[in-house]
Design a protein around this motif. Structure first.
Motif, PDB file in Angstrom:
ATOM      1  N   ASP A 245       0.827  -1.204   0.000  1.00  0.00           N
ATOM      2  CA  ASP A 245       0.000   0.000   0.000  1.00  0.00           C
ATOM      3  C   ASP A 245       0.861   1.253   0.000  1.00  0.00           C
ATOM      4  O   ASP A 245       0.539   2.244  -0.669  1.00  0.00           O
ATOM      5  N   LYS A 246       1.948   1.225   0.754  1.00  0.00           N
ATOM      6  CA  LYS A 246       2.838   2.382   0.821  1.00  0.00           C
ATOM      7  C   LYS A 246       3.442   2.688  -0.540  1.00  0.00           C
ATOM      8  O   LYS A 246       3.485   3.848  -0.966  1.00  0.00           O
ATOM      9  N   ILE A 247       3.929   1.649  -1.235  1.00  0.00           N
ATOM     10  CA  ILE A 247       4.537   1.846  -2.548  1.00  0.00           C
ATOM     11  C   ILE A 247       3.512   2.394  -3.534  1.00  0.00           C
ATOM     12  O   ILE A 247       3.782   3.343  -4.284  1.00  0.00           O
ATOM     13  N   VAL A 248       2.315   1.795  -3.543  1.00  0.00           N
ATOM     14  CA  VAL A 248       1.251   2.253  -4.451  1.00  0.00           C
ATOM     15  C   VAL A 248       0.918   3.709  -4.176  1.00  0.00           C
ATOM     16  O   VAL A 248       0.817   4.533  -5.098  1.00  0.00           O
ATOM     17  N   ARG A 249       0.731   4.058  -2.901  1.00  0.00           N
ATOM     18  CA  ARG A 249       0.369   5.437  -2.532  1.00  0.00           C
ATOM     19  C   ARG A 249       1.440   6.429  -2.972  1.00  0.00           C
ATOM     20  O   ARG A 249       1.134   7.469  -3.570  1.00  0.00           O
ATOM     21  N   ASN A 250       2.702   6.107  -2.712  1.00  0.00           N
ATOM     22  CA  ASN A 250       3.789   7.034  -3.053  1.00  0.00           C
ATOM     23  C   ASN A 250       3.934   7.230  -4.553  1.00  0.00           C
ATOM     24  O   ASN A 250       4.180   8.344  -5.024  1.00  0.00           O
ATOM     25  N   VAL A 251       3.784   6.140  -5.319  1.00  0.00           N
ATOM     26  CA  VAL A 251       3.900   6.250  -6.774  1.00  0.00           C
ATOM     27  C   VAL A 251       2.784   7.126  -7.332  1.00  0.00           C
ATOM     28  O   VAL A 251       3.017   8.007  -8.160  1.00  0.00           O
ATOM     29  N   PHE A 252       1.547   6.901  -6.857  1.00  0.00           N
ATOM     30  CA  PHE A 252       0.426   7.674  -7.383  1.00  0.00           C
ATOM     31  C   PHE A 252       0.465   9.134  -6.929  1.00  0.00           C
ATOM     32  O   PHE A 252       0.034  10.024  -7.671  1.00  0.00           O
ATOM     33  N   GLU A 253       0.981   9.375  -5.737  1.00  0.00           N
ATOM     34  CA  GLU A 253       1.152  10.766  -5.306  1.00  0.00           C
ATOM     35  C   GLU A 253       2.142  11.492  -6.204  1.00  0.00           C
ATOM     36  O   GLU A 253       1.942  12.652  -6.551  1.00  0.00           O
ATOM     37  N   ARG A 254       3.196  10.796  -6.597  1.00  0.00           N
ATOM     38  CA  ARG A 254       4.194  11.420  -7.476  1.00  0.00           C
ATOM     39  C   ARG A 254       3.617  11.653  -8.866  1.00  0.00           C
ATOM     40  O   ARG A 254       3.868  12.684  -9.489  1.00  0.00           O
ATOM     41  N   ILE A 255       2.837  10.705  -9.360  1.00  0.00           N
ATOM     42  CA  ILE A 255       2.182  10.875 -10.663  1.00  0.00           C
ATOM     43  C   ILE A 255       1.253  12.084 -10.623  1.00  0.00           C
ATOM     44  O   ILE A 255       1.223  12.910 -11.548  1.00  0.00           O
ATOM     45  N   ALA A 256       0.474  12.201  -9.530  1.00  0.00           N
ATOM     46  CA  ALA A 256      -0.461  13.318  -9.390  1.00  0.00           C
ATOM     47  C   ALA A 256       0.274  14.649  -9.350  1.00  0.00           C
ATOM     48  O   ALA A 256      -0.170  15.637  -9.954  1.00  0.00           O
ATOM     49  N   ARG A 257       1.404  14.694  -8.625  1.00  0.00           N
ATOM     50  CA  ARG A 257       2.178  15.943  -8.555  1.00  0.00           C
ATOM     51  C   ARG A 257       2.684  16.348  -9.937  1.00  0.00           C
ATOM     52  O   ARG A 257       2.609  17.521 -10.308  1.00  0.00           O
ATOM     53  N   GLU A 258       3.188  15.370 -10.694  1.00  0.00           N
ATOM     54  CA  GLU A 258       3.718  15.695 -12.013  1.00  0.00           C
ATOM     55  C   GLU A 258       2.615  16.166 -12.949  1.00  0.00           C
ATOM     56  O   GLU A 258       2.794  17.099 -13.729  1.00  0.00           O
ATOM     57  N   GLN A 259       1.433  15.528 -12.854  1.00  0.00           N
ATOM     58  CA  GLN A 259       0.318  15.937 -13.709  1.00  0.00           C
ATOM     59  C   GLN A 259      -0.143  17.346 -13.342  1.00  0.00           C
ATOM     60  O   GLN A 259      -0.475  18.150 -14.215  1.00  0.00           O
ATOM     61  N   ALA A 260      -0.147  17.654 -12.033  1.00  0.00           N
ATOM     62  CA  ALA A 260      -0.547  18.985 -11.587  1.00  0.00           C
ATOM     63  C   ALA A 260       0.455  20.029 -12.054  1.00  0.00           C
ATOM     64  O   ALA A 260       0.068  21.128 -12.493  1.00  0.00           O
ATOM     65  N   GLU A 261       1.732  19.705 -11.960  1.00  0.00           N
ATOM     66  CA  GLU A 261       2.761  20.639 -12.428  1.00  0.00           C
ATOM     67  C   GLU A 261       2.656  20.872 -13.924  1.00  0.00           C
ATOM     68  O   GLU A 261       2.839  21.975 -14.413  1.00  0.00           O
ATOM     69  N   GLY A 262       2.325  19.797 -14.656  1.00  0.00           N
ATOM     70  CA  GLY A 262       2.166  19.938 -16.100  1.00  0.00           C
ATOM     71  C   GLY A 262       0.974  20.802 -16.441  1.00  0.00           C
ATOM     72  O   GLY A 262       1.026  21.625 -17.361  1.00  0.00           O
ATOM     73  N   ALA A 263      -0.117  20.658 -15.679  1.00  0.00           N
ATOM     74  CA  ALA A 263      -1.318  21.484 -15.915  1.00  0.00           C
ATOM     75  C   ALA A 263      -1.047  22.943 -15.616  1.00  0.00           C
ATOM     76  O   ALA A 263      -1.467  23.836 -16.337  1.00  0.00           O
ATOM     77  N   ASN A 264      -0.323  23.195 -14.522  1.00  0.00           N
ATOM     78  CA  ASN A 264       0.021  24.582 -14.166  1.00  0.00           C
ATOM     79  C   ASN A 264       0.921  25.211 -15.228  1.00  0.00           C
ATOM     80  O   ASN A 264       0.776  26.385 -15.561  1.00  0.00           O
TER      81      ASN A 264
END
Length: 207
Positions: free
Chosen positions: A184-203
């Motif tokens: 669960d920890k690995i899944v959560r951390n990977v998806f948090e990083r994906i979300a951050r990158e997508q948010a940065e790309g949108a900004n």
């Protein structure tokens, strides 16, 4: 999300490989997350010439080599806590017999893990890919950029070094077991990083 299935499916594989390269538990987790994230970013380039498992393993091995070259490796002593997290025990009939078996399995697991860590990396990596993860000779050769003959020679030498008699008492597949509690920890951390990158790309797109 389908990608979560892929993360959970290959967490144990990536963990065992990272550990076989001498990384401690925390560094192994960091490498796993980096490999999953790199695979996600490169999914469009995946052409299925090889299996996703082989493709991801190649990314992960490259990451391990890169981290080794940075001299960022930290070796971890095998403690009772580590053994409890990374090995499994075989249940037996009767409380006394079960307790005795658990103690024996812990000790054998510790000896095998420490013995494997003492092998030169060229033998250790082949052993993990072939004997623990079940890659074919051809796949292991491609992943390690060596010939199939070299894979066979190194595997035979690795088995000799590990004292084959111990393998009769303890399954090599249990070495460096990645406990499901960490998934669960690995899944959560990977998806948090994906979300951050997508948010940065949108900004960036809105600037």
């Amino acid at each position: 999300m389908l990608f979560e299935v892929l993360i959970r499916r290959y967490n144990a594989l990536l963990y065992k490989i990272a550990r076989s390269y001498g990384f401690n538990h925390e560094d192994a987790e960091d490498l796993m997350q980096e490999s999953h994230f790199s695979a996600y970013k490169s999914l469009r380039t995946f052409r299925a010439d090889a299996s996703y498992k082989t493709w991801l393993t190649k990314i992960h091995i490259n990451g391990c080599y890169h981290k080794l070259n940075q001299h960022a490796i930290h070796y971890e002593e095998a403690t009772d806590d580590v053994i409890n997290h990374h090995t499994t025990v075989t249940p037996t009939i009767g409380e006394n017999q079960q307790t005795e078996q658990m103690v024996m399995n812990k000790e054998l697991g510790r000896v095998l893990e420490e013995s494997l860590q003492q092998l030169p990396l060229v033998y250790r990596s082949v052993f993990v890919l072939r004997e623990i993860e079940g890659f074919s000779v051809a796949e292991a050769a491609d992943l390690l950029s060596i010939t199939p003959v070299n894979v066979k020679v190194r595997l035979n030498r690795a088995k000799t070094m590990l004292q084959k008699q111990l393998e009769k008492f303890y399954s090599v597949a249990d070495l460096y077991e990645f406990h499901l509690m960490y998934c669960d920890k690995i899944v959560r951390n990977v998806f948090e990083r994906i979300a951050r990158e997508q948010a940065e790309g949108a900004n960036h797109d809105t600037i």
